[in-house]
Write a protein that holds these residues in place. Structure first.
Motif, short mmCIF file in Angstrom:
data_model
loop_
_atom_site.label_atom_id
_atom_site.label_comp_id
_atom_site.label_asym_id
_atom_site.label_seq_id
_atom_site.Cartn_x
_atom_site.Cartn_y
_atom_site.Cartn_z
N THR A 66 -7.24 3.47 2.20
CA THR A 66 -6.32 2.22 1.52
C THR A 66 -5.70 2.81 0.46
OG1 THR A 66 -8.29 0.85 2.56
CG2 THR A 66 -6.68 -0.21 0.87
N LEU A 109 5.71 0.91 7.45
CA LEU A 109 4.35 1.03 6.84
C LEU A 109 3.34 0.03 7.71
CD1 LEU A 109 5.54 0.90 3.20
CD2 LEU A 109 5.03 2.92 4.57
N GLU A 110 1.97 0.54 7.69
CA GLU A 110 1.20 -0.28 8.03
C GLU A 110 -0.01 -0.91 7.13
OE1 GLU A 110 -2.18 0.03 11.85
OE2 GLU A 110 -1.87 1.71 10.55
N TYR A 111 -0.22 -2.40 7.25
CA TYR A 111 -0.95 -2.93 6.50
C TYR A 111 -2.56 -2.36 6.64
CZ TYR A 111 2.41 -6.84 5.33
OH TYR A 111 3.48 -7.39 5.08
N ASP A 112 -3.23 -2.55 5.80
CA ASP A 112 -4.69 -2.32 5.45
C ASP A 112 -5.29 -3.72 4.91
OD1 ASP A 112 -7.34 -1.64 5.07
OD2 ASP A 112 -6.91 0.40 5.14
N ARG A 186 2.35 -4.88 10.21
CA ARG A 186 3.09 -3.77 9.32
C ARG A 186 4.62 -4.56 8.74
NH1 ARG A 186 4.20 -0.33 14.62
NH2 ARG A 186 1.99 -1.09 14.58
N LEU A 233 -2.19 -0.60 2.05
CA LEU A 233 -1.35 0.03 3.15
C LEU A 233 -2.14 1.32 3.64
CD1 LEU A 233 2.30 0.25 1.36
CD2 LEU A 233 1.33 -1.31 3.22
N ASN A 234 -2.20 1.70 4.85
CA ASN A 234 -2.91 2.74 5.55
C ASN A 234 -1.77 3.62 5.81
OD1 ASN A 234 -4.79 4.07 7.24
ND2 ASN A 234 -4.41 2.81 9.09
N PHE A 235 -2.11 4.82 5.59
CA PHE A 235 -1.64 5.85 5.77
C PHE A 235 -2.05 7.17 6.62
CE2 PHE A 235 0.55 4.30 1.71
CZ PHE A 235 1.86 4.27 2.40
N PRO A 246 2.87 4.57 10.20
CA PRO A 246 3.74 5.21 8.86
C PRO A 246 4.57 6.26 9.00
CG PRO A 246 1.24 5.12 8.43
CD PRO A 246 1.37 5.03 9.92
#
Length: 452
Positions: A66, A109-112, A186, A233-235, A246
């Motif tokens: 995260t 980008l992807e949410y976390d 996202r 955000l999740n990378f 991402p």
């Protein structure tokens, strides 16, 4: 309290078994003297809140789940914010951008959900800048470091984050049945075409990773808010290129022998992702309590990111030397467990001072015990319990038997324990504890021992 007395009861049972068998406890050596059990929780503790240190938000070969983006300004803890630096890498192959023109370029980008904190309905004004300084060759980067960036953003987006609603749902048509696929929540940010055109035009940067990094040093994400909100955000990369979210997606048109052809190339985001934290307690309740043991009698504070820590001072315990310490626990009660906007941390750990450095206490780090088992022994989880007055409260219990034994044996004067959240680089959560002399829920040191 029930857990502690359970430990004491277990000790009594073991000793009672021993009393029935003189060969086990050596009655012949003790001349049949009775073994006396004792329990004390009336120790005078001190407490204060201390400023936290910067933390490593990037280490080579260590990937966080995260990353935090946004800012909060509230009266208890003050201001805390997080920005993100990231780099781009090639996808499954190097691109061929010959005879191509840009159509669009999008940062995906992807949410976390673990990083969402603060108010729900807040506008984020997200800006994307290019990084102008070399940083991708670093082994470790700390949360108080910053790097030179462009003055003008190459992408902006204003939005209200919605973890449950910001998903992408599209239809997949089949000859027999129509189906839908819903992708994880996202956010997509359209970047300036000029940035995409630079990617297409720099043939050297498309040749190898070293050239790519030399020309494109990364992106810097900053979000100012119209209220108090941080998002996560999740990378972490997916198991394949097709499942990796991402990325920087480049949409372009290439002139081929059959005419103009629409193509897409996905730059992945590098493992080097770094969070820069900025915290300012000035004028807040925490800021007015720093290093103040009088304030610590009422409240004690701890925070994620590079935020503040709680510090508990133990009394002089040499009077217990020579006795058998069966169990020792530090018990704290959480003061603001009903705060919906700012829920408390989910787990805590303890450290101590050793020649000016902070190290984990010996109940966590011991020979033959890995760190996961050590943390399990320590405990440090918030739990709802029934207080002796009948109220339901949330307490955090730390098992500190080894630490306490060593303090007693070494006759250390005024030992101090530092309370901090586990996984602080990945959470903005903060916690208010009742202090050392709170009239109803004071911090407690509980020791059960056998008088020898």
């Amino acid at each position: 309290m029930k857990q502690f007395f359970g430990i004491v009861l277990a000790a009594i049972i073991v000793i009672s078994i021993g009393c029935n068998d003189g060969s086990l406890i050596g009655n012949d050596l003790l001349d049949n003297e009775a073994i006396e059990l004792a329990y004390d929780d009336n120790f005078q503790l001190t407490a204060k809140t201390v400023r936290g240190d910067s933390v490593a938000t990037f280490r080579v070969n260590l990937t966080s789940n995260t990353y935090l983006l946004g800012q909060i300004d509230e009266q208890v803890f003050g201001k805390y914010a997080s920005d993100i630096y990231l780099g781009i890498a090639f996808g499954s192959s190097t691109p061929d951008f010959s005879e191509s023109t840009i159509d669009s370029v999008v940062l995906e980008l992807e949410y976390d959900s673990a990083g969402f904190y603060g108010d729900d309905n807040v506008v984020h004004n997200l800006e994307v800048f290019t990084v102008e300084e070399d940083w991708l060759d670093r082994d470790t980067i700390y949360s108080d470091e910053s790097f030179a960036t462009s003055m003008i953003p190459i992408g902006t987006k204003s939005f209200v984050p919605d973890f449950s609603g910001d998903s992408i749902r599209f239809q997949v048509r089949d000859t027999e049945v129509d189906s839908f696929i819903t992708l994880s929540p996202r956010i997509n940010i359209r970047l300036d075409d000029s940035y995409g055109q630079m990617l297409l035009a720099d043939s050297a940067a498309a040749a190898n990773d070293t050239s790519l990094v030399a020309s494109f040093k990364g992106l810097y994400l900053k979000s100012t808010t119209d209220g108090n909100s941080i998002i996560g955000l999740n990378f972490v990369k997916g198991s394949s290129i097709s499942t990796t979210i991402p990325k920087v997606a480049v949409y372009y048109t290439q002139q081929t022998s059959t005419g103009p052809t629409k193509r897409t190339y996905n730059y992945l985001l590098r493992n080097e992702v770094y969070s820069e934290f900025a915290l300012d307690n000035t004028g807040s309740e925490v800021g007015n309590s720093l290093n103040d043991e009088i304030a610590g009698e009422e409240f004690l504070y701890a925070q994620g990111m590079s935020g503040i820590n709680g510090e508990i001072g133990l009394p002089e315990l040499s009077s217990l030397k020579g006795n058998l310490i069966n169990s020792a626990q530090l018990v704290l009660t959480i003061a603001d467990d009903e705060n919906e906007s700012y829920p408390f941390n989910r787990r805590f750990l303890l450290s101590k001072y050793d020649d000016g450095d902070r190290v984990l206490i010996e109940d966590i780090v011991k020979d033959g015990v890995n760190i996961t088992t050590g943390l399990a022994i320590l405990d440090g989880f918030p739990r709802k319990v029934l207080h002796e007055d009948g109220d339901s409260v949330t307490t955090v219990t730390f098992n500190i038997t080894d630490f306490t034994r060593n303090v007693i044996e070494s006759e250390e004067v005024s030992p101090r324990l530092v309370i901090s959240p586990v996984g602080r680089t990945e959470t903005p959560r903060r916690t208010v504890f009742y202090g050392s002399k709170h009239p109803k829920y004071p911090a407690k040191l509980r020791i059960a021992y056998t008088i020898i």
